[in-house]
Design an enzyme around this catalytic site. Structure first.
Site, short mmCIF file in Angstrom:
data_model
loop_
_atom_site.label_atom_id
_atom_site.label_comp_id
_atom_site.label_asym_id
_atom_site.label_seq_id
_atom_site.Cartn_x
_atom_site.Cartn_y
_atom_site.Cartn_z
N LYS A 1 68.95 52.21 97.72
CA LYS A 1 69.02 53.45 98.20
C LYS A 1 67.97 54.27 97.20
O LYS A 1 67.59 53.73 96.18
CB LYS A 1 70.11 54.09 98.25
CG LYS A 1 70.76 54.42 96.94
CD LYS A 1 72.37 54.97 96.97
CE LYS A 1 72.92 55.01 95.49
NZ LYS A 1 74.51 55.21 95.74
N TYR B 1 53.36 77.87 77.61
CA TYR B 1 54.03 78.94 78.52
C TYR B 1 55.09 79.51 77.33
O TYR B 1 55.80 78.85 76.83
CB TYR B 1 54.80 78.71 79.64
CG TYR B 1 53.84 78.48 80.62
CD1 TYR B 1 52.89 79.51 81.10
CD2 TYR B 1 53.54 77.37 81.41
CE1 TYR B 1 52.02 79.36 82.13
CE2 TYR B 1 52.76 76.91 82.46
CZ TYR B 1 51.77 78.32 82.80
OH TYR B 1 51.32 77.61 83.80
C1 LIG Z 1 74.84 54.11 94.88
C2 LIG Z 1 76.28 53.21 95.13
C3 LIG Z 1 76.30 52.22 94.46
C4 LIG Z 1 75.70 51.79 93.08
O1 LIG Z 1 76.05 52.30 92.07
P1 LIG Z 1 75.60 51.95 90.44
O2 LIG Z 1 76.21 52.86 89.76
O3 LIG Z 1 74.14 52.21 90.87
O4 LIG Z 1 75.64 50.49 90.37
C5 LIG Z 1 77.43 51.17 94.86
N1 LIG Z 1 78.18 51.70 96.06
C6 LIG Z 1 78.00 52.80 96.70
C7 LIG Z 1 78.68 53.31 97.68
C8 LIG Z 1 76.89 53.65 96.01
O5 LIG Z 1 76.81 54.92 96.99
#
Ligand SMILES: *Cc1c(COP(=O)(O)O)cnc(C)c1O
Length: 381
Positions: free
Chosen positions: A44, A274
């Site tokens: 993702k 800045y």
């Molecule tokens: C993002 C996610 C993962 C992966 O988690 P990590 O900590 O990056 O290994 C697994 N399951 C779900 C439902 C997620 O949203």
């Protein structure tokens, strides 16, 4: 460096080099730790800023069993790139796209199940779904008597329950008690369902942290994200570490680099950037680099981070600007305009990784990777 060559740096300042062989290595690490259970690789957010298409291609060529994305749009991009592996959609059980692109939706309430069932029946197919139960994350998933809802869904036409999943709220090595409670709930549900004779292919709950430290959470498949990109969510950050890399550890896949835009010699007592939050204490050599918070290099790094130049760690001085950051090059020998600057990465024995940057900005390596990775120009090796 002559001024004529400066035209080379006119593009946006940060380059993210993604080493796909590290992704392969990290998948092997996952397989070792999980005794070769099926891996649902979470890609993702554009593979945590590493580029979902390239990373997924590599993972699929390494035999990964499933990919998982957040939304159907991301799955469509992967299908458009010719990736035919099973893709799970974690958060978005949009009916039409699920059918059109042959995706596996995660459903977290009965409503979505009813819609998918109707559509599956209409199309005269059985769509595979995974059902999410809430064991303590408090985000998505069936709460209360999950077994009852799952059995109802199992009796719906037009769909098949391929998996049942849950998600951890916290896997903290110093206190795994809450994670254990979640595992316990998940395990009782599994037992309760198996007594009813319902057969489900995969029960899965293990994210990266659980893959690493909670073998009892591995069930039938593991679902890591961060680890695949080279980070352990449960290890200390690595700042200037001399540690050699062992084969059993994830290796960071992303290096973020830029080049020195210009070098300025400034006398003592010169304010920098800045708000004049930094004032030179001595005659100084100040480097200007074309990376700023618009590149995902957080403003929280103002006077509060380091970069690597010519095998040396040098500090960020003054506020990080939108497109520009200043660094103190005083004492770095033979440094020239156009020289490489490692904003995140390793050279020799020195390293500045996403966990180290996360500590400095009081955030997580997840946010560092998605911020830097999604804005830089990516190159693959
Ligand atoms: C993002 C996610 C993962 C992966 O988690 P990590 O900590 O990056 O290994 C697994 N399951 C779900 C439902 C997620 O949203």
């Amino acid at each position: 460096m002559g001024s004529g060559e400066r035209l080379l740096f006119m593009n946006r300042g940060a380059i993210a080099e993604i080493d796909l062989s590290s992704i392969s290595n990290n998948l092997r690490v996952v397989r070792n730790l999980s005794n070769n259970r099926p891996v649902i690789a979470v890609v993702k957010a554009d593979a945590y800023g590493h580029g979902a298409v390239e990373v997924s291609r590599r993972l699929v060529s390494e035999g990964v069993e499933y990919l998982a994305v957040a939304f159907t749009e991301e799955a469509k991009e992967l299908r458009g790139a010719g990736i035919n592996a099973p893709i799970m959609v974690l958060f978005d059980p949009d009916t039409d796209d699920i059918f059109q692109y042959n995706l596996i939706p995660v459903i977290w309430d009965k409503r979505a199940a009813v819609l998918l069932s109707r559509e599956g029946e209409r199309r005269n197919i059985r769509v595979k779904v995974h059902i999410k139960v809430d064991t303590g994350m408090g985000r998505l998933g069936i709460t209360g008597d999950a077994a009852k809802d799952i059995l109802e869904i199992a009796n719906m036409k037009g769909l098949t329950i391929d998996g049942i999943m849950s998600h951890f709220s916290e896997v903290d090595p110093s206190d795994v008690s809450f994670a254990r409670q979640q595992i316990c709930k998940f395990d009782s549900l599994k037992n309760e369902l198996s007594k009813t004779g319902l057969s489900v292919n995969l029960f899965h709950i293990a994210n990266s942290a659980a893959v690493m430290i909670l073998p009892e959470s591995h069930f039938d498949a593991v679902r890591p994200g961060l680890m695949l990109y080279g980070y352990s969510p449960v290890q200390k950050s690595e700042v200037r570490s001399q540690k050699s890399e062992k084969k059993t550890e994830p290796i960071p896949a992303m290096t973020v680099k830029t080049k020195i835009l210009t070098i300025r010699r400034l006398p003592a007592n010169t304010p920098i950037s800045y708000g004049r939050t930094f004032v030179t204490k001595r005659d100084s050599i100040v480097g200007v680099i074309p990376v700023g918070y618009a590149d995902g290099y957080f403003r929280a790094f103002s006077n509060n981070a380091e970069v690597i130049v010519k095998d040396m760690i040098v500090p960020v001085i003054g506020r990080v600007c939108m497109d520009i950051t200043m660094i103190d090059l005083t004492g770095v020998e033979h440094v020239a305009e156009g020289d490489e600057v490692i904003v995140m990465g390793r050279r020799g024995n020195i390293s500045i990784d996403a966990s180290a940057l996360a500590l400095q900005a009081e955030t997580s390596p997840y946010e560092i990777l998605t911020s830097l990775g999604s804005r830089a120009t990516r190159v693959y090796k």
